[in-house]
Design a protein around this motif. Structure first.
Motif, short mmCIF file in Angstrom:
data_model
loop_
_atom_site.label_atom_id
_atom_site.label_comp_id
_atom_site.label_asym_id
_atom_site.label_seq_id
_atom_site.Cartn_x
_atom_site.Cartn_y
_atom_site.Cartn_z
N ILE A 74 0.86 -1.18 0.00
CA ILE A 74 0.00 0.00 0.00
C ILE A 74 0.90 1.23 0.00
N ARG A 75 0.90 1.98 -1.09
CA ARG A 75 1.71 3.20 -1.16
C ARG A 75 0.89 4.40 -0.72
N THR A 76 -0.28 4.57 -1.31
CA THR A 76 -1.14 5.69 -0.94
C THR A 76 -2.57 5.19 -0.74
N VAL A 77 -3.23 5.79 0.23
CA VAL A 77 -4.64 5.52 0.49
C VAL A 77 -5.31 6.89 0.58
N LYS A 78 -6.30 7.13 -0.27
CA LYS A 78 -6.95 8.44 -0.29
C LYS A 78 -8.45 8.29 -0.12
N ARG A 79 -9.01 9.02 0.83
CA ARG A 79 -10.45 9.03 1.06
C ARG A 79 -11.08 9.94 0.03
N GLU A 80 -12.03 9.43 -0.74
CA GLU A 80 -12.64 10.21 -1.81
C GLU A 80 -13.95 10.86 -1.35
N SER A 81 -14.90 10.05 -0.90
CA SER A 81 -16.19 10.56 -0.46
C SER A 81 -16.11 10.85 1.03
N LYS A 82 -16.50 12.06 1.41
CA LYS A 82 -16.40 12.47 2.81
C LYS A 82 -17.81 12.74 3.35
N PRO A 83 -17.98 12.77 4.67
CA PRO A 83 -19.33 13.02 5.21
C PRO A 83 -19.91 14.37 4.75
N GLY A 84 -19.07 15.36 4.52
CA GLY A 84 -19.57 16.66 4.09
C GLY A 84 -19.78 16.77 2.60
N CYS A 85 -19.19 15.88 1.83
CA CYS A 85 -19.30 15.93 0.37
C CYS A 85 -19.22 14.52 -0.19
N ARG A 86 -20.36 13.89 -0.34
CA ARG A 86 -20.42 12.52 -0.86
C ARG A 86 -20.13 12.52 -2.36
N VAL A 87 -19.44 11.47 -2.81
CA VAL A 87 -19.09 11.35 -4.23
C VAL A 87 -19.69 10.05 -4.75
N TYR A 88 -20.66 10.17 -5.65
CA TYR A 88 -21.31 9.01 -6.27
C TYR A 88 -20.89 8.95 -7.74
#
Length: 132
Positions: A74-88
């Motif tokens: 695992i080199r990078t782990v990035k959170r995409e969808s956040k509680p304030g801005c969901r990404v569908y």
């Protein structure tokens, strides 16, 4: 103190453990976290995970995986969808991290899946994170 984003907390704990070259780390036990860990195990990024009883909600012990030379998978782990801005995203819009060498983890109506499984099943959903 209540956590507002348990998924981001789990990803940060994994990111920090990989950076410290730890063999295991403890994360909070929840259904979504178990789903993400199952996808990471299926895709070969971690060795495994097992629940640990702590008298409350519980925790999960995650066994991290490294290459034969000791480099973390695992080199990078990035959170995409956040509680304030969901990404569908629809199935045709799902990204391919590192031109297909990485994975995107998506929460769908069928459960938590990798982007490859979503393309096979033709299902879109909430984009949780990307792993390279």
């Amino acid at each position: 103190m209540a956590l507002s984003d348990p998924i981001a907390d789990m990803l940060t704990r994994i990111r920090n453990a990989v950076r410290n070259r730890s063999k295991t780390t403890l994360v909070m036990n929840s259904k979504v976290n178990r789903g993400i860990l199952d996808v990471l195990q299926r895709e070969g990024y971690i060795v495994g995970s097992e629940p640990v009883d702590d008298g409350r909600q519980g925790q999960i012990r995650v066994q991290l995986k490294y290459s034969s030379t000791g480099e973390p998978l695992i080199r990078t782990v990035k959170r995409e969808s956040k509680p304030g801005c969901r990404v569908y995203m629809g199935v045709d819009d799902l990204p391919r991290p590192m031109q297909g060498l990485g994975i995107s983890i998506v929460s769908t109506s069928q459960g938590v899946m990798s982007d490859r499984m979503c393309r096979d099943e033709r299902i879109g959903g909430e984009m949780l994170c990307t792993v390279d």
